[in-house]
Write an enzyme that holds these catalytic residues in place. Sequence first.
Site, PDB file in Angstrom:
ATOM      1  N   PRO A   1       0.803  -1.226   0.000  1.00  0.00           N
ATOM      2  CA  PRO A   1       0.000   0.000   0.000  1.00  0.00           C
ATOM      3  C   PRO A   1       0.834   1.274   0.000  1.00  0.00           C
ATOM      4  O   PRO A   1       0.349   2.334  -0.379  1.00  0.00           O
ATOM      5  CB  PRO A   1      -0.821  -0.117   1.298  1.00  0.00           C
ATOM      6  CG  PRO A   1      -0.854  -1.560   1.613  1.00  0.00           C
ATOM      7  CD  PRO A   1       0.458  -2.106   1.135  1.00  0.00           C
TER       8      PRO A   1
ATOM      9  N   ARG B   1      -1.194  -7.610 -21.707  1.00  0.00           N
ATOM     10  CA  ARG B   1      -1.987  -7.261 -22.889  1.00  0.00           C
ATOM     11  C   ARG B   1      -1.269  -6.265 -23.795  1.00  0.00           C
ATOM     12  O   ARG B   1      -1.660  -6.068 -24.948  1.00  0.00           O
ATOM     13  CB  ARG B   1      -3.360  -6.714 -22.475  1.00  0.00           C
ATOM     14  CG  ARG B   1      -3.305  -5.376 -21.762  1.00  0.00           C
ATOM     15  CD  ARG B   1      -4.681  -4.988 -21.216  1.00  0.00           C
ATOM     16  NE  ARG B   1      -5.671  -4.899 -22.275  1.00  0.00           N
ATOM     17  CZ  ARG B   1      -5.832  -3.824 -23.054  1.00  0.00           C
ATOM     18  NH1 ARG B   1      -5.034  -2.783 -22.875  1.00  0.00           N
ATOM     19  NH2 ARG B   1      -6.751  -3.795 -23.979  1.00  0.00           N
TER      20      ARG B   1
END
Length: 244
Positions: free
Chosen positions: A90, A154
């Site tokens: 985080p 991708r």
Amino acid sequence: MKIDVLTLFPRMFQGPLTESIIGKAIEKDLLQVNVMNFRDYTDNKHQNVDDYPYGGGAGMLLKAQPIFAALDAVKEKNPDTKKRVILLDPAGIPFTQSVAEELADEEHLVFICGHYEGYDERIRTLVTDEISLGDYVLTGGELGAMVIIDATVRLLPEVLGNDQSAKTDSHSTGLLEQPQYTRPAEFRGMKVPDVLISGNHKKIKEWQDKESIRRTIERRPDMLETVKLSEEQQRYLKEIKQEN
């Protein structure tokens, strides 16, 4: 590209890495993915991977030893590849499309998926990048790794059916993508804009560029603060503001 994932929950990756675009990339040998359980690399008979933090505090911390040993195994198996070691945390930099584009140029990515309260600080000496999906906390780094892998893979050559698709995606150009339509030309009273079925490619391109800016203004005006607009795009922006 090679990807190694260090995790305590390898089965979480079975679906995302075997279906759809990622699965096809692996089948085509465009991508190699190895998911390893770093619990297998512990040096104690109980295979403990966590312990209480020195100085007290809530929760448990991942121990350094199993992570170091697992990464040593990755390096031993792939001695000749340049590795980008990514810690899901985080406190890391926010993950963006530009980060995905940067990672897509790499030869070998290694993801360390944490759990529990946090990491032994010495684990950070192993990594090249600390990345966060956003200002919130997940139960572990696995979901974050899946998102980063999907967004990155991708972009690799030949992974998508049309290599132009990734180049015109929202965020890839610095703007949101324009509205898109497919058949039928009219559905429940809603019609496709006439320009898109006119066959006039110049007019279609102008409409797409203008609507991309319009959508960005309406939904993510903050993006316009960082993107460099061409003279034509600046003209579209002015026209849209006048229309409003």
